[in-house]
Write a protein that holds these residues in place. Sequence first.
Motif, PDB file in Angstrom:
ATOM      1  N   ALA A 145      -9.546  -8.598 -46.416  1.00 55.04           N
ATOM      2  CA  ALA A 145      -9.827  -7.882 -47.662  1.00 55.04           C
ATOM      3  C   ALA A 145      -9.560  -8.763 -48.880  1.00 55.04           C
ATOM      4  N   ALA A 156     -13.728  -4.513 -50.846  1.00 56.39           N
ATOM      5  CA  ALA A 156     -12.497  -5.194 -50.442  1.00 56.39           C
ATOM      6  C   ALA A 156     -11.266  -4.352 -50.762  1.00 56.39           C
ATOM      7  N   ALA A 210     -10.912  -1.743 -48.111  1.00 55.40           N
ATOM      8  CA  ALA A 210     -10.408  -2.344 -46.879  1.00 55.40           C
ATOM      9  C   ALA A 210      -8.902  -2.596 -46.966  1.00 55.40           C
TER      10      ALA A 210
END
Length: 334
Positions: free
Chosen positions: A116, A196, A199
Motif C-alpha cells: 500500500a 492505496a 489497502a
Amino acid sequence: MSTAPDTPTPVAPVQRETARSVDLTRFAWLSIAAAVATIALKSAAWAMTGSVGLLSDAAESTVNLVAAVVALIALRVAAQPATDKYLYGRAKAEYFSAAVEGAMIFVAAAVILVTAVERFIHPQPLENVGVGLLISVVASLINGGVAFVLLRAGRRYRSITLKADGHHLLTDVWTSVGVLVGVGLVVLTGWDRLDAIVAFAVGVNIIITGTRLVSESVAGLLDQVLPEEDNAILVEILRRRSEVQDDQDRVDFHGLQTRGAGQQKFMNVHVLVPDEWTVKHGHDYIEELEAELIAALPGLTVATHLEPISDPASYADIPSASIPIRPATAQPDS
C-alpha cells in the motif's frame, strides 16, 4: 444418641461424555473450499483492475486458505479420544490452530501495508473496474455464507478453531466491502492514491483481528475460566443444594474452579458433608450431584473432593482463586 442417616437410593452411574469430541472437520473442508474459490475470484479481480486494494483482499484470502488447512489438522487431532499418553484428550490442539492463524494474519498484514505504501508513492490508474468489482462481490458473498455457518457451529460446539475461522472470514467480508467502496470512490473522484489508502486501512484492520485471535488462544492455553453463563449454571445448582438441607443433614460447597479446553469443560469443587455420613452415603450423593451438573451443562467433566463439614482441616485447603458460591460462606460451628 445419634444414628447414621439412611443410605440414599443408589443412582445410575454417570455417563462420562467428555472423553470424546464431535468431529468438526467437515467445517474445515468447507472453509478450504471457500478459500480456494475466493482466492481465484479475487486474484482475477486484481489482475483485471490492477487495484492494490483488491490485491490486499486476495492476500487475506490466501491467509484464509492456510488457516483453514491448519484448522483441519487441529480439528482432526482434537477429535481423537484420550489415550494412555494423553489422558485428558487433545482438545487444546484447537488453540494452536487459532494462534497459527493469528500469526499468518500478521504476515499478510505486513505484505499489504508495504504494498500500500509503495502504491501510494507511485499511484497507478485502475482498469476494468466494473467487472472486477462484480467478481469481488461474488467472492464476498461466498465468504459471508461460510462465515455464518462456521460461527454458528463454533458456538454450538464450543470450538475456538471454528469461531476463529468464522470471525476471520467475517472480517474478510467487511474488508472486501471497504475495498469495494474505496475502489468505487477512486473511479468517481479520479484520485488514484485512495486505492492505496484503502489497502493500508485493510492491513491495520487485519492486525487488529490477528491480535484478538492470538489473545484468545493464549487465554485458552492458560486454562481460562468458563464463560460467566456456564459458571452461573453451576453455582445455582450448588447453591440450591446447600440451602435445601436441614442443619443435621446439611451439605456445603467451596473451592469451585472451572476451565475450558476446546469443546470440553472441566470443574472441580469441594463437597462438605455431615461427619456421620458413611463413604457409601457420600459417594452416592456425589454421583447424584455430578449427574445433575452434567445434565445442566453437557460435555462437563466433574472432579469432586469429599470433606467432613465440621473438620477445620476441610477449610484449610480452599484454593487461593475460586468462584464464590455465595457472597459469604462461613465455617459452621462444630
